[in-house]
Design a protein around this motif. Structure first.
Motif, PDB file in Angstrom:
ATOM      1  N   THR A   1     -49.486  16.663  -0.545  1.00  0.00           N
ATOM      2  CA  THR A   1     -49.374  15.260  -0.856  1.00  0.00           C
ATOM      3  C   THR A   1     -47.931  14.856  -1.081  1.00  0.00           C
ATOM      4  OG1 THR A   1     -49.923  15.916  -3.079  1.00  0.00           O
ATOM      5  CG2 THR A   1     -51.657  14.902  -1.789  1.00  0.00           C
ATOM      6  N   SER A   2     -47.146  15.779  -1.622  1.00  0.00           N
ATOM      7  CA  SER A   2     -45.778  15.392  -1.947  1.00  0.00           C
ATOM      8  C   SER A   2     -44.851  15.588  -0.763  1.00  0.00           C
ATOM      9  CB  SER A   2     -45.287  16.206  -3.120  1.00  0.00           C
ATOM     10  OG  SER A   2     -45.290  17.552  -2.745  1.00  0.00           O
ATOM     11  N   GLU A   3     -45.172  16.538   0.086  1.00  0.00           N
ATOM     12  CA  GLU A   3     -44.306  16.812   1.223  1.00  0.00           C
ATOM     13  C   GLU A   3     -45.024  16.338   2.485  1.00  0.00           C
ATOM     14  OE1 GLU A   3     -41.313  18.527   0.631  1.00  0.00           O
ATOM     15  OE2 GLU A   3     -41.837  18.505  -1.483  1.00  0.00           O
ATOM     16  N   ARG A   4     -45.506  15.152   2.417  1.00  0.00           N
ATOM     17  CA  ARG A   4     -46.209  14.619   3.584  1.00  0.00           C
ATOM     18  C   ARG A   4     -45.320  14.724   4.814  1.00  0.00           C
ATOM     19  NH1 ARG A   4     -50.392  11.423   0.931  1.00  0.00           N
ATOM     20  NH2 ARG A   4     -49.090  10.839  -0.803  1.00  0.00           N
TER      21      ARG A   4
ATOM     22  N   ASP B   1     -50.748  19.978  -4.340  1.00  0.00           N
ATOM     23  CA  ASP B   1     -49.699  18.997  -4.569  1.00  0.00           C
ATOM     24  C   ASP B   1     -48.668  19.012  -3.454  1.00  0.00           C
ATOM     25  OD1 ASP B   1     -49.144  21.573  -5.675  1.00  0.00           O
ATOM     26  OD2 ASP B   1     -47.215  20.711  -6.230  1.00  0.00           O
TER      27      ASP B   1
ATOM     28  N   HIS C   1     -40.756  24.439  -0.564  1.00  0.00           N
ATOM     29  CA  HIS C   1     -39.786  23.407  -0.894  1.00  0.00           C
ATOM     30  C   HIS C   1     -38.403  23.808  -0.367  1.00  0.00           C
ATOM     31  CE1 HIS C   1     -38.787  19.846  -3.148  1.00  0.00           C
ATOM     32  NE2 HIS C   1     -37.691  20.444  -3.562  1.00  0.00           N
TER      33      HIS C   1
END
Lengths: 599, 422
Positions: free
Chosen positions: B233-236, B230, B206
């Motif tokens: 999917t969240s940091e596509r 995760d 992140h």
């Protein structure tokens, strides 16, 4: 002298003393024998202070009047030593005075001692100086004005000065008295490590008991036994159950001397303490212990009347409120009403102005029982009142005192309950904040810590899942994973199951199907083990929807079907309908797949 | 009396009796020289193709190589780097294993600085972080130039490194300098992200988004669960390519065995799978059986191979007959168990796994969990992964479930003891 007699009826003895002094005053007139007259007034003051019969408030006024008369002759210039002695007694009387403003009386008391200390210097009159320091310590430990934590430090400092002169070798009885007082101050102390302070307190009492034996000083021995009982009941280190047994044993020893006839006031005090030890007792039958506790409080209240001992009466009412709020026998709603009534009585005396710490304590207790009533009756008003009471209590409670910690913890509970209705995430954030403050303030060794320690992750998991849904997934998931980790070792499996479910749901929100599936299955298994039907239904619904999202249609449909069925059985048609929508969609997808396979 | 020297000679001659110069198996590809790696690296054609396709563009890319522990991520990464070094001499390739407690920018900075021994500014950066520079320089000068970056591995992961104040800026500066010398770009390979706590990695990634989108190529290795879950999917869009490494199939594993053995064989270097001599000292049947128990997992393959050959040497065998192989595998089971140094709780999970045959989040019961002191599979999962790391368990490719099974090795004698009650 009669006023120190132990054998015989103490109340009667004191009446005789007073009669004797009054008689003497007719002989030793002020004009003829000013010095003897002044001494007798002083002694009369002492006898009135200790008097058992008659109105206690009035007796103390009589006592103060006698000391003041005595001081008209015992002036600082003419008889500095006698002056200091009577000033000292006056200080003590002010310390116990019922009439007038309590805070003001204590200020008077401190002022009087400090005046006396100007004459009785350590160099000139070491013994008296030490006695005054001891009494000053007492006044500071009761003081209302000023910072409580600081007052207690002053009190300890004064006792320690006193002990420099009152050595065990030179003045064993005085040494023991001040050790006893020091023990009390340590047990109330706010600064420093609470667990350690209580050990210090116990150590001081045990020193005092080396001199204050039952044979030599029965009344003093009983007092220190009583105090030792209190310290054991608060003790943090050692086995809690065992500490409470020690406490009960000490109180029962004290009661062997503190009989109702000889020392009614002290007897009532120890009964009060005994009641409190029984209400917390771990060994034995809990329901029976609470009955014992209520019985002891009611005995105490026979002597501790509102008129004679308002402060003590209020204390016991407060305790009675505690016992009723925990009571197992009898009707629950009725017990809660009894409890509320008792706290309200206590608060009539324990006003915010006169007894801020006690007020805060009873407020907090009242809030807790209102919260109980709120969950019994689902009353929003009670919950709102509780929150307001707790916030007010926290304005007053000395930071990091046991009251403060309790109120923060309760506020956390109240706010997270309110969240259940309000769905307002700021309630949760505030609850979390309150738990954190409580957890930071409580001694790491404290037996109550575990409760707070568990409340924290439970709230974390609810807030975490909330944050994930609001898009703050990073922060939310972190809270959730922390809470799952903490709850996995705790003894609240339902909270653990809830946290697992929330974690599954958060992963689902993030489209992390593998993890969502893993956590939903964990939640399902644990809910199933706990036979929590609602939990089972919602975990199956979650798991089914994840499996469908992953393309495992058949497995997903099976879970969704069971979830739908459970919701019907739980009479939650809305939820069942929600599940049905996913079910239907999945079934259509499966039909398409089958058709395509044939083509 | 036998002297230590005699024992040494005997030991060598035992290996030679098997027709081998040395035991070729090693569980850490980082110890291999580039040319050796080139000989033994087997399979992964599809993955290499996908990877190298990206290198045909000037666009800088971020590539994540992921897969289970011991699946060959490091070897794959090193193979890619070694190809790049041969094919792209004007590209700087660097490799580093992620040290504990270090952010990705500082890690990348160290990797690049260590690969630029002639750059004084780079060396002063290392010096300020307390990383020995002179020694590293010597190391490099004695090694073959192709192997240069291998010296860049931080073998002591817990070196107290003083992080630069602005690692991202320092890295930018260093990359600018590097690009003057290496116009084809800089590749930073950061390995072993999966050896860190997933939540730490999640945070690292992140925090490093800016750097990852900066002026270098990044090759990262990670783990399918935790880190990627995760995060992906969240940091596509954080990665241009997510390359999953799976277990090798049986023919590829067989070929890998051939390649390993031929790299160490004294007399023949036959690599034709149809020729039975290509697997000597194995017989074709024992070679096949060996490949089956290796489950297509390169690290397990290497660990087992090592013990099997040592056992065969101890037995003074010339070929690995079925009996010798069984003894070797039995010894391997014991060695793996001993090396794992399991905690009591891990041991309980292992025993349960042996009793049940498989453990999965779908079928595990509350009683099973209670037997190992847990209430949730997600807790047990961490321990099962630890067992997987120690090659005492492997994850099954099951639909819709996380399932583990023991490595199918013949039980060693102590195995019977620990299972006595079941």
């Amino acid at each position: 002298m009669n006023s120190d007699r132990i054998r015989g009826d103490r109340a009667e003895n004191l009446e005789q003393s007073i009669a004797a002094y009054e008689l003497a005053l007719q002989v030793y007139t002020r004009e003829a024998f000013p010095e003897d007259w002044a001494r007798t007034q002083n002694n009369l003051g002492i006898a009135y202070r200790n008097r058992i019969r008659g109105d206690r408030a009035e007796n103390l006024e009589q006592s103060i009047a006698a000391y003041e008369l005595s001081l008209q002759v015992r002036t600082r210039e003419a008889f500095p030593e006698d002056w200091a002695e009577t000033q000292n007694n006056l200080g003590i009387a002010h310390n116990h005075r019922i009439q007038g403003d309590r805070a003001e009386n204590l200020e008077q008391s401190i002022a009087v001692y400090e005046l006396a200390l100007q004459v009785c210097t350590r160099e000139a009159f070491p013994e008296d100086w030490a006695g005054l320091q001891n009494n000053l310590g007492n006044a500071y430990s009761d003081r209302i004005q000023g910072d409580r934590a600081e007052n207690l430090e002053q009190s300890i400092a004064a006792y320690e000065l006193a002990l420099q002169v009152r050595t065990r070798e030179a003045f064993p009885a005085d040494w023991a008295m001040t050790q006893n007082n020091l023990g009390t101050a340590y047990s109330d102390r706010i600064r420093g490590d609470r667990a350690e302070n209580l050990e210090q307190s116990i150590a001081a009492y045990e020193l005092a008991l080396q001199v204050r034996t039952r044979e030599a000083f029965p009344a003093d021995w009983a007092m220190t036994q009583n105090n030792l009982g209190t310290a054991y009941s608060d003790r943090i280190r050692g086995d809690r159950a065992e500490n409470l047994e020690q406490s009960i044993a000490a109180y029962e020893l004290a009661l062997q001397v503190r009989t109702r006839e000889a020392f009614p006031e002290k007897w009532a005090g120890t009964q009060n303490n005994l009641g409190s030890a029984y209400s917390g007792r771990i060994r034995g039958d809990r329901a029976e212990n609470l009955e014992q506790s209520i019985a002891a409080y009611e005995l105490a209240l026979q002597v501790r009347t509102r008129e004679a001992f308002p402060e003590q009466w209020a204390m016991t009412q407060n305790n009675l409120g505690n016992a009723y709020s925990d009571r197992i026998r009898g009707d629950r709603a009725e017990n809660l009403e009894q409890s509320i009534a008792a706290y309200e009585l206590a608060l009539q005396v324990r006003t915010r102005e006169a007894f801020p710490e006690d007020w805060a304590m009873s407020q907090g207790n009242l809030a807790a029982v209102l919260m109980q009533r709120a969950s019994l009756t689902e009353s929003d008003t009670d919950l709102e009142t509780a929150i307001a009471l707790l916030k007010a209590a926290l304005d007053v409670a000395a930071p990091n005192s046991p009251n403060f910690i309790n109120s923060q913890y309760r506020l956390g509970i109240a706010l997270s309950r309110r969240y259940e209705h309000s769905q307002n995430s700021s309630d949760l954030e505030q609850a979390l904040q309150a738990y954190k403050i409580a957890l930071d303030a409580i001694s790491p060794e404290h037996y109550d810590r575990k409760q707070i320690w568990q409340a924290l992750p439970t709230t974390q998991s609810i807030l975490g899942s909330r944050l994930v849904r609001e898009g703050k997934w990073q922060e939310g998931l972190q809270l959730l994973l922390n809470s799952v980790r903490q709850l996995s070792t705790g003894d609240d499996p339902l909270a653990h199951a809830n946290a697992l479910f929330q974690t599954g749901r958060a992963h689902e929100t993030l489209s992390d199907w593998d993890n969502a599936r893993l956590y939903y299955r964990d939640a399902l298994r644990l809910y199933d083990h706990l036979k929590n039907e609602l939990g089972i239904a919602k975990s199956r619904a979650g798991l089914g929807s994840v499996l469908v999202s992953q393309g495992y249609l058949e497995k997903g449909l099976a879970e969704l079907d069971k979830a739908r069925e459970s919701y019907h059985q739980l009479q939650q048609p809305d939820k069942a309908a929600e599940v049905d929508i996913i079910y239907q969609a999945a079934q259509r997808a499966m039909e398409r797949q089958t058709t395509e396979a044939y083509v | 009396m036998t002297t230590a020297d005699d024992i040494f000679d005997q030991s060598s001659s035992n290996i030679q009796r098997l027709g081998l110069k040395e035991i070729p198996f090693t569980e850490s590809p980082i110890d291999l020289r580039s040319e050796t790696l080139q000989r033994i690296f087997t399979g992964r054609q599809n993955e290499l193709r996908q990877m190298f396709n990206l290198f045909q563009s000037r666009e800088r890319r971020r590539i994540l190589v992921y897969g289970r522990l011991g699946i060959g991520k490091s070897a794959f990464l090193l193979e890619v780097l070694s190809v790049l070094r041969r094919k792209r001499p004007k590209m700087l390739t660097t490799y580093i294993s992620l040290p504990a407690n270090l952010d990705l920018a500082t890690t990348a900075l160290i990797a690049v600085a260590r690969a630029m021994p002639d750059d004084n500014w780079a060396q002063s950066q290392l010096y300020q972080m307390g990383i020995p520079t002179e020694q590293a320089l010597k190391e490099r000068s004695t090694k073959a130039s192709a192997n240069m970056v291998f010296g860049a591995e931080l073998s002591e992961k817990d070196l107290p490194i003083t992080k630069p104040q602005y690692p991202t800026v320092s890295l930018e500066t260093l990359l600018e300098r590097a690009q003057e010398k290496y116009p084809e770009g800089v590749v930073i390979a950061i390995d072993d992200l999966d050896k860190q706590n997933p939540s730490v990695v999640r945070q690292l990634m992140h925090d490093a988004q800016g750097m990852l989108k900066g002026r270098a190529w990044f090759l990262l290795t990670g783990h399918p669960m935790g880190m990627t879950g995760d995060l992906l999917t969240s940091e596509r869009g954080l990665f241009d390519l997510q390359l999953k490494l799976e277990e090798l199939d049986l023919p590829t594993t067989y070929q890998m065995l051939i390649n390993y053995l031929s790299s160490a064989r004294i007399n023949n270097n036959c690599t034709d799978p149809k020729d039975p001599r290509c697997v000597l000292p194995f017989l074709p049947e024992t070679a096949k059986r060996f490949c089956e128990v290796s489950l297509g997992k390169p690290r397990l393959f290497n660990r087992l191979g090592n013990t099997v050959l040592s056992t065969a040497a101890d037995l003074q065998a010339k070929v690995i007959t079925p009996d010798v192989l069984e003894q070797g595998l039995r010894a391997a089971a014991l060695t793996l168990h001993q090396q794992a140094a399991l905690t009591v709780q891990e041991e309980r999970v292992r025993v349960l796994l042996l009793q049940r045959g498989t453990l999965s989040d779908d079928t595990i019961t509350m009683d099973d969990l209670e037997q190992i002191g847990f209430r949730s599979f997600s807790d047990a999962y961490l321990i099962l992964e630890r067992l997987e790391e120690a090659d005492l368990a492997h994850q099954l490719n099951q639909d819709a479930a996380k399932a583990f099974a023991p490595i199918p090795l013949p039980p060693s004698d102590d195995e019977f003891l620990s299972l006595g009650g079941s």
